[in-house]
Scaffold this active site. Structure first.
Site, short mmCIF file in Angstrom:
data_model
loop_
_atom_site.label_atom_id
_atom_site.label_comp_id
_atom_site.label_asym_id
_atom_site.label_seq_id
_atom_site.Cartn_x
_atom_site.Cartn_y
_atom_site.Cartn_z
N LYS A 1 0.95 -1.25 -0.17
CA LYS A 1 0.03 -0.07 0.15
C LYS A 1 1.29 1.14 -0.09
O LYS A 1 1.46 1.80 0.93
CB LYS A 1 -0.59 -0.03 1.06
CG LYS A 1 -1.72 1.08 0.96
CD LYS A 1 -3.47 0.30 2.05
CE LYS A 1 -4.36 1.56 2.33
NZ LYS A 1 -5.13 1.76 1.00
N GLU B 1 -9.90 -3.92 -9.02
CA GLU B 1 -10.46 -3.11 -7.81
C GLU B 1 -10.97 -1.77 -8.45
O GLU B 1 -10.35 -1.04 -9.36
CB GLU B 1 -8.86 -3.12 -6.61
CG GLU B 1 -8.28 -2.19 -7.43
CD GLU B 1 -6.78 -2.15 -6.19
OE1 GLU B 1 -6.82 -2.76 -5.17
OE2 GLU B 1 -6.30 -1.55 -6.50
N1 PMP Z 1 -8.28 -1.15 -3.04
C1 PMP Z 1 -7.31 0.17 -3.00
C2 PMP Z 1 -6.65 0.62 -4.10
C3 PMP Z 1 -7.08 0.89 -2.02
O1 PMP Z 1 -6.74 1.88 -1.41
C4 PMP Z 1 -8.15 0.78 -0.68
C5 PMP Z 1 -8.33 1.46 0.42
N2 PMP Z 1 -7.62 1.70 1.73
C6 PMP Z 1 -8.96 -0.59 -1.17
C7 PMP Z 1 -9.01 -1.49 -2.27
C8 PMP Z 1 -9.96 -0.91 0.04
O2 PMP Z 1 -8.41 -1.84 1.30
P1 PMP Z 1 -9.18 -1.77 3.17
O3 PMP Z 1 -10.53 -1.92 3.34
O4 PMP Z 1 -8.13 -2.94 3.41
O5 PMP Z 1 -9.58 -0.04 2.76
#
Ligand code: PMP
Length: 298
Positions: free
Chosen positions: A152, A185
């Site tokens: 991330k 995503e």
């Molecule tokens: N994909 C991306 C690219 C994101 O930035 C996020 C947000 N963090 C998510 C998916 C969802 O992840 P999470 O449920 O951990 O927030």
């Protein structure tokens, strides 16, 4: 209204006063990592999972986070207290730190770590009750062999471009495909569809972040008798979905009503409603404060 606050390298201050230097490689090269964390009833949701992902991201890019786990947990708690409202959103960022110009990070001696607390609403009443209108972006998700999507990192430019495509098209969100044309995503959320009553989501190897909310949804599906599977999905699967749901820390759960102008079966659908109820119940269960005076006193 609560003020936006920031914990920066151990000190809490109004966010407007919190600054990182222009020579920070996080700013110059996107060399850094982050987490977005929600808190409910004054308590960070799934904090252990967020911190574990943060440490994995750090380790993948050989970034040493100066604080240990306990210090970050305390920092998160103090930031929530300083923010003053029971619910909100935290942005925990670790940058490579100040270094010489040039991408080599070896001159960066000290990462900057900060946690911003603010409100965040990625959804609206309209989206929750009528569903979000989504497009499939022409911008592709960066290939896992270029930059693993499980890291991330602060490199979000392709997501920003996809998000701009959505805004330009008058849509609420964009879904990114990977280089092979499989659904990866959303710009800040994971994607689920329902086909023949089964909840389907792409495997993270198709280019998705290992979403904390995604994992929660799969847990809740199993607990609630909703069949689920990880499966590669194409645009056809989005268009033909009985339901489509976006999930994320910021997004929480958002039902999708339209993909590229095609109306989906039903929105909000029964699987969304069941998962939404289960999610809200879980949040309430997990948000019980550590110590509630007199709680067991009868
Ligand atoms: N994909 C991306 C690219 C994101 O930035 C996020 C947000 N963090 C998510 C998916 C969802 O992840 P999470 O449920 O951990 O927030």
């Amino acid at each position: 209204m609560s003020n936006v606050v920031c914990w920066l390298n151990g000190k809490i201050m109004p966010a407007q006063e919190a600054c990182v230097p222009v020579l920070d490689h996080g700013l110059l090269y996107g060399d850094g990592i982050f987490e977005g964390i929600r808190f409910y009833h004054g308590r960070a949701f799934r904090l252990a999972q967020h911190l574990s992902r943060l440490y994995r991201s750090a380790s993948a890019i050989r970034l040493m986070i100066p604080q240990d786990d306990a210090t970050l947990v305390a920092a998160v708690k103090n930031t929530i207290v300083a923010f003053g409202a029971p619910a909100g959103y935290l942005r925990l960022v670790v940058t490579r730190g100040v270094g010489k110009l040039g991408i080599d990070p070896t001159s960066c001696m000290q990462p900057n770590v900060f946690i911003i607390a603010d409100e965040l609403s990625m959804t609206s009443e309209r989206m929750l009750y009528e569903g979000a209108r989504v497009i499939v972006a022409t911008t592709r998700r960066i290939a896992p062999d270029a930059l693993d999507p499980r890291i991330k990192s602060l490199n979000y430019l392709n997501h920003v471009l996809a998000r701009m495509e959505a805004t330009h098209a008058g849509a609420d969100e964009a879904i990114l495909l990977n280089a092979q044309g499989h659904v990866a995503e959303g710009t800040a959320d994971n994607v689920f569809v329902v086909r023949d009553g089964t909840l389907l989501t792409p495997p993270v190897t198709d280019g998705a972040l290992e979403g904390i909310t995604r994992a929660v949804i799969l847990e809740l599906a199993a607990e609630n008798g909703i069949p689920w599977a990880e499966r590669s999905l194409g645009t056809y699967d989005l268009y033909m979905a009985e339901e489509c749901v976006l999930t994320g820390t910021g997004a929480e759960l958002i039902p999708v009503c339209k993909v590229d102008g095609r109306l989906l079966g039903v929105c909000p659908g029964p699987v969304f409603s069941q998962l939404q109820t289960a999610f809200r119940e879980l949040v309430e269960r997990e948000a019980v404060p550590d110590r509630m005076p007199g709680r067991n006193a009868g």
